[in-house]
Write an enzyme that holds these catalytic residues in place. Structure first.
Site, short mmCIF file in Angstrom:
data_model
loop_
_atom_site.label_atom_id
_atom_site.label_comp_id
_atom_site.label_asym_id
_atom_site.label_seq_id
_atom_site.Cartn_x
_atom_site.Cartn_y
_atom_site.Cartn_z
N LYS A 30 -34.10 -17.64 19.71
CA LYS A 30 -34.00 -16.45 18.87
C LYS A 30 -34.87 -16.62 17.62
CE LYS A 30 -29.87 -18.29 16.62
NZ LYS A 30 -28.45 -18.12 16.33
N ARG A 125 -16.13 -13.69 13.83
CA ARG A 125 -17.41 -12.98 13.66
C ARG A 125 -17.53 -11.95 14.77
NH1 ARG A 125 -22.72 -16.65 13.22
NH2 ARG A 125 -22.17 -17.04 15.40
N TYR A 253 -49.61 -14.07 -14.79
CA TYR A 253 -49.38 -12.73 -15.33
C TYR A 253 -48.38 -12.77 -16.50
CZ TYR A 253 -51.54 -10.79 -11.11
OH TYR A 253 -52.40 -10.46 -10.11
#
Length: 254
Positions: A30, A125, A253
């Site tokens: 997966k 779950r 920055y």
């Protein structure tokens, strides 16, 4: 990122050494094989005669089928939108709720398909509960076109010794539920419970098959430290430029 397939084979063989010869292995590919390349990893596993592959979503399984992967593939998170691909590409969905089960039965309209039944034994779950058993058995008996390829559950704390008594409790619940389904069906599907840490720490619960995931990629999922596993992925980069700055200089920055 460099992927060392030799290290992966080493890890696979190490996990095999922890199992009985007859125990089957489902390898989890997966999430792009944990970032390692699902097509390449699946080809390697197919060459080494792994029994099953596990993917999260149907489109991952479709991609593997398009790349000549013919191993059985379990889809862990099937959806109604994916049913057509599941059937057309000979994928096998995990079934964990009555909503999903009834939708799939309606879609199949009598066509045959292999499915995997998941029980919740304490992870809380996904999965059917013990109280769901009578209706689940009745539904499966009335829809014999559904062939139950496996029955499985998931350990909540296999990675830590402090949870071993809970893992033992989960295994006992799982075996009781799975045997009731098998007895009602008149045949015994594959049973599987262990994940990577379970294979390393609790091999006595290996049943018919195990699910090898992150351990295949060289990650030790336990707190005990395993020196036998080899890392599969290595991140490398180059330094583009080095500046030496004084205290108070600005950087970037803002």
């Amino acid at each position: 990122m460099e992927i060392d397939l030799g290290a992966m084979v080493h890890n696979l063989n190490y996990f095999k050494s922890r199992l009985k010869p007859a125990t089957r292995i489902m390898a989890m590919v997966k999430a792009f094989a944990y970032g390692s390349g699902s097509r390449e990893v699946a080809n390697l596993l197919q060459y080494h005669k792994i029994d099953y592959l596990g993917v999260a979503y149907a489109d991952e399984g479709v991609e593997l089928r398009k790349n000549n992967i013919h191993l059985p593939i379990m889809v862990m998170n099937p959806s109604a939108e994916a049913f057509e691909n599941i059937v057309n590409y000979s994928l096998e969905p995990e079934i964990y709720s009555f909503s999903l089960l009834n939708q799939f039965i309606h879609f199949l309209d009598g066509k045959a398909c292999r499915v995997h039944i998941k029980f919740d034994t304490g992870m809380h779950r996904l999965g059917f509960n013990e109280t769901d058993l009578p209706v689940l058995i009745s539904t499966l008996q009335q829809n014999s076109n559904l062939q139950v390829a496996s029955i499985f559950s998931h350990l909540a704390g296999a990675d830590e010794a402090q949870h071993d008594s809970y893992s033992k409790q989960q295994a006992a619940i799982f075996l009781t539920l799975a045997n009731q389904v098998s007895d009602a069906l008149g045949y015994k599907p594959l049973y599987h419970l262990l994940n990577s840490p379970g294979i390393l720490r609790l091999p006595h619960y290996q049943f018919d098959m195990v699910r090898l995931g992150i351990g295949l990629y060289g990650i030790d999922p336990t707190a005990e430290g395993n020196s036998y596993l080899k890392p599969v992925a290595t991140l490398k980069t180059v330094v583009s430029q080095v500046h030496e700055l004084k205290e108070g200089d600005t950087v970037g920055y803002g």
